[in-house]
Design a protein around this motif. Structure first.
Motif, PDB file in Angstrom:
ATOM      1  N   LYS A 236       0.831  -1.208   0.000  1.00  0.00           N
ATOM      2  CA  LYS A 236       0.000   0.000   0.000  1.00  0.00           C
ATOM      3  C   LYS A 236       0.863   1.255   0.000  1.00  0.00           C
ATOM      4  O   LYS A 236       0.586   2.211  -0.747  1.00  0.00           O
TER       5      LYS A 236
ATOM      6  N   ASN B 282      -4.614  11.350   7.697  1.00  0.00           N
ATOM      7  CA  ASN B 282      -4.836   9.919   7.917  1.00  0.00           C
ATOM      8  C   ASN B 282      -4.285   9.460   9.260  1.00  0.00           C
ATOM      9  O   ASN B 282      -4.692   8.419   9.787  1.00  0.00           O
TER      10      ASN B 282
ATOM     11  N   ALA C  20      -7.889  -0.544   0.796  1.00  0.00           N
ATOM     12  CA  ALA C  20      -7.134   0.697   0.581  1.00  0.00           C
ATOM     13  C   ALA C  20      -6.325   0.640  -0.714  1.00  0.00           C
ATOM     14  O   ALA C  20      -6.253   1.632  -1.454  1.00  0.00           O
TER      15      ALA C  20
ATOM     16  N   SER D 155     -11.412   5.785   0.490  1.00  0.00           N
ATOM     17  CA  SER D 155     -10.970   4.383   0.436  1.00  0.00           C
ATOM     18  C   SER D 155     -10.209   3.997   1.696  1.00  0.00           C
ATOM     19  O   SER D 155     -10.318   2.857   2.179  1.00  0.00           O
ATOM     20  N   ALA D 156      -9.440   4.933   2.254  1.00  0.00           N
ATOM     21  CA  ALA D 156      -8.729   4.650   3.511  1.00  0.00           C
ATOM     22  C   ALA D 156      -9.728   4.368   4.632  1.00  0.00           C
ATOM     23  O   ALA D 156      -9.554   3.421   5.422  1.00  0.00           O
TER      24      ALA D 156
END
Length: 540
Positions: A32, A54, A176, A211-212
């Motif tokens: 990732k 994040n 992710a 998406s995270a």
């Protein structure tokens, strides 16, 4: 996905199963990060603002619940199993209360996203602050689902179902990665990090941040399935009196204070490292920390999690002798592999960096990795020592040795602001290493006083033996590294992701063979204990 601990054999099986899940999850985590840096770079406006946003849910969640759950939940659930209903009422009440607090905190934090993000990114330009706030609105809801994941997972751990807690993060990483692939398909990648904050559109923010968050939601919700598999059902219960939540609250209050301290230190770190925006800044520090955490997560957390439940059981019946034996075994067992991991990552710091960033950024990331990795052994020892305090129901002492570390760290990090921008991240990583080492020493002294001894001589002898055995492998590893070439852009060990990974595998195999060979010659009891079950399986 369950494993029951019964004796040392059960500890070994549970640790191995936990480690296998963590390894798969961490590999996907590295994939990732590789995809992320290929799409938005490791430096620049998008990389740093997304990294800040994040990390926000982790930061705030850690203050409110993260370590509190680890420190309090497992020991209290182990004690609650002595109740007539096996602890079911306690679990439902505790989970209901925790989810209410998590939901309220997540809602407030999301509403205050501009204020929180602006404080953490105080040294960012205004347009980058605005971008960080936009990312934060998408990422902050992760707080609730991180909390749900930890609550459900720690209950499973307390019931000795260890597998799901470490395997479901695989789903998080898969979701992710799919989101990043979608981003790359829709928008042009920016591996050099040249895209400015004003060029990052709302759609880009939605795909990256959304998406995270979707990955974290998936990771949490799936655990309900494993609850059902072991016969648990969550039924909200708002009657909080009568099952001993007051004792849990007292324990949690000290841990809350401890986490408040460490989180404040983390905010100071972020504020100082953003002074280096455009250089090795927030994203670089986060990438190096991910590499640092790999052996800790795979080895230390896997072993300590399996031991933690058993130590809590010993403490609940006052069997201090067995508790000390387990703590000593956990420290010596993890150190056996952590010393080797430290040596290998130190030698391979630049190839490791080359896996994630272009060659011109390799020294910046590699130097931060080196500064972090020196502190890996004391960091892992501290983790086991801290869990031992938690097992005996003492969260007050960890607060004070954390306060000691945080005071030193904040002073050191603020001093790093005076460094040239290229060296700010390295200075912060070095500060974390030095103060963390001092914290581990203080924690060991305090635990020894509390328990009347922690098998210190045996632990020290083992550590000396491990470090002595690592000297020759380090020499062999460096020789092989420089033979492969690491100084120039076209040198094999740093010329591409593939050659960097091949170099790390070759160096790691040579160093591991030399390390374990020397320990066999030294007749290491810990290595013999480690190899015995493997030999038995091979014979079968």
């Amino acid at each position: 996905m369950s494993d029951t601990v019964t004796g040392n054999g059960g500890i070994g099986r549970a640790s191995a199963f936990l480690a296998s899940g963590t390894i798969v999850s961490r590999i996907l985590g590295f994939v990732k990060v590789i995809v992320l840096t290929a799409i938005i770079g490791a430096v620049g406006a998008t990389a740093d603002t997304f990294s800040i946003a994040n990390q926000l849910p982790n930061t705030i969640y850690t203050i409110v619940a993260g370590g509190i759950l680890t420190a309090v939940l497992v020991p209290q659930i182990v004690r609650a199993t002595l109740h007539a209903d096996g602890g079911t009422a306690y679990i439902n009440k505790l989970l209901t209360l925790a989810l209410v607090i998590l939901f309220a905190t997540t809602l407030v934090a999301t509403l205050l996203a501009p204020m929180i993000t602006g404080f953490i990114g105080i040294n960012l330009p205004e347009n980058q602050k605005a971008l960080a706030v936009a990312f934060a609105y998408w990422c902050l809801p992760q707080m609730f689902f991180y909390g749900l994941y930890t609550l459900l997972g720690e209950v499973l751990n307390a019931r000795k179902s260890f597998g799901p807690f470490t395997w479901v993060p695989v789903l998080n990483n898969v979701v992710a990665i799919i989101g990043l692939i979608v981003f790359a398909a829709v928008f042009s990648p920016d591996p050099a990090g040249d895209r400015s904050a004003v060029d990052t559109t709302a759609a880009m923010v939605a795909i990256l941040g959304g998406s995270a968050t979707l990955g974290v939601i998936t990771q949490a919700v799936v655990l309900f399935y494993f609850w059902r598999r072991i016969g648990l059902r969550f039924r909200p219960d708002f009657h909080f009196r009568g099952v001993g939540l007051g004792a849990a609250g007292k324990l949690a209050s000290w841990t809350f204070g401890m986490l408040l301290l460490t989180t404040y230190a983390g905010i100071i770190e972020t504020q100082v490292v953003t002074l280096a925006h455009g250089k090795a800044s927030v994203a670089v520090l986060a990438t190096a920390w991910l590499i640092f955490m790999l052996p800790h997560s795979v080895i230390t957390v896997s072993v300590a999690t399996a031991y933690f439940t058993r130590m809590s059981e010993h403490a609940s019946v006052g069997n201090w002798s067995l508790l000390k034996t387990d703590a000593s075994s956990a420290i010596r067992g993890t150190s056996l592999l952590i010393v080797l991991a430290t040596a290998v990552i130190a030698v391979c710091a630049y190839p490791f960096a080359a896996v994630f960033v272009p060659f011109d950024q390799v020294p910046a990331v590699g130097n931060v990795i080196l500064a972090f990795i020196v502190g890996l052994v004391p960091f892992c020892l501290l983790f086991v020592l801290q869990r031992t305090f938690y097992a005996i129901g003492d969260t007050r002492t960890p607060f004070f040795f954390t306060l000691f570390q945080v005071v030193l760290l904040i002073g050191a990090v603020l001093a790093c602001a005076l460094l040239p921008t290229d060296w700010i991240a390295v200075g912060i990583a070095t500060s974390i290493t030095v103060t963390g080492t001092l914290q581990a020493v203080l924690a060991a002294i305090l635990l020894r006083r509390r328990l009347g001894g922690i098998d210190g001589r045996r632990i020290l002898r083992s550590l000396v033996k491990y470090f002595a055995a690592a000297m020759l492998p380090i020499g062999l590893g460096l020789t092989l590294l420089f033979t492969l070439g690491v100084a120039g852009e076209n040198d094999f060990a740093v010329s591409s992701r593939l050659t960097a990974m091949v170099s790390m595998v070759l160096i790691g195999l040579v160093m591991a063979a030399a390390y374990f060979g020397l320990l066999l010659v030294m007749r290491s009891g810990e290595l013999t204990a480690f190899l015995t079950p493997l030999r038995a399986r091979l014979r079968r």
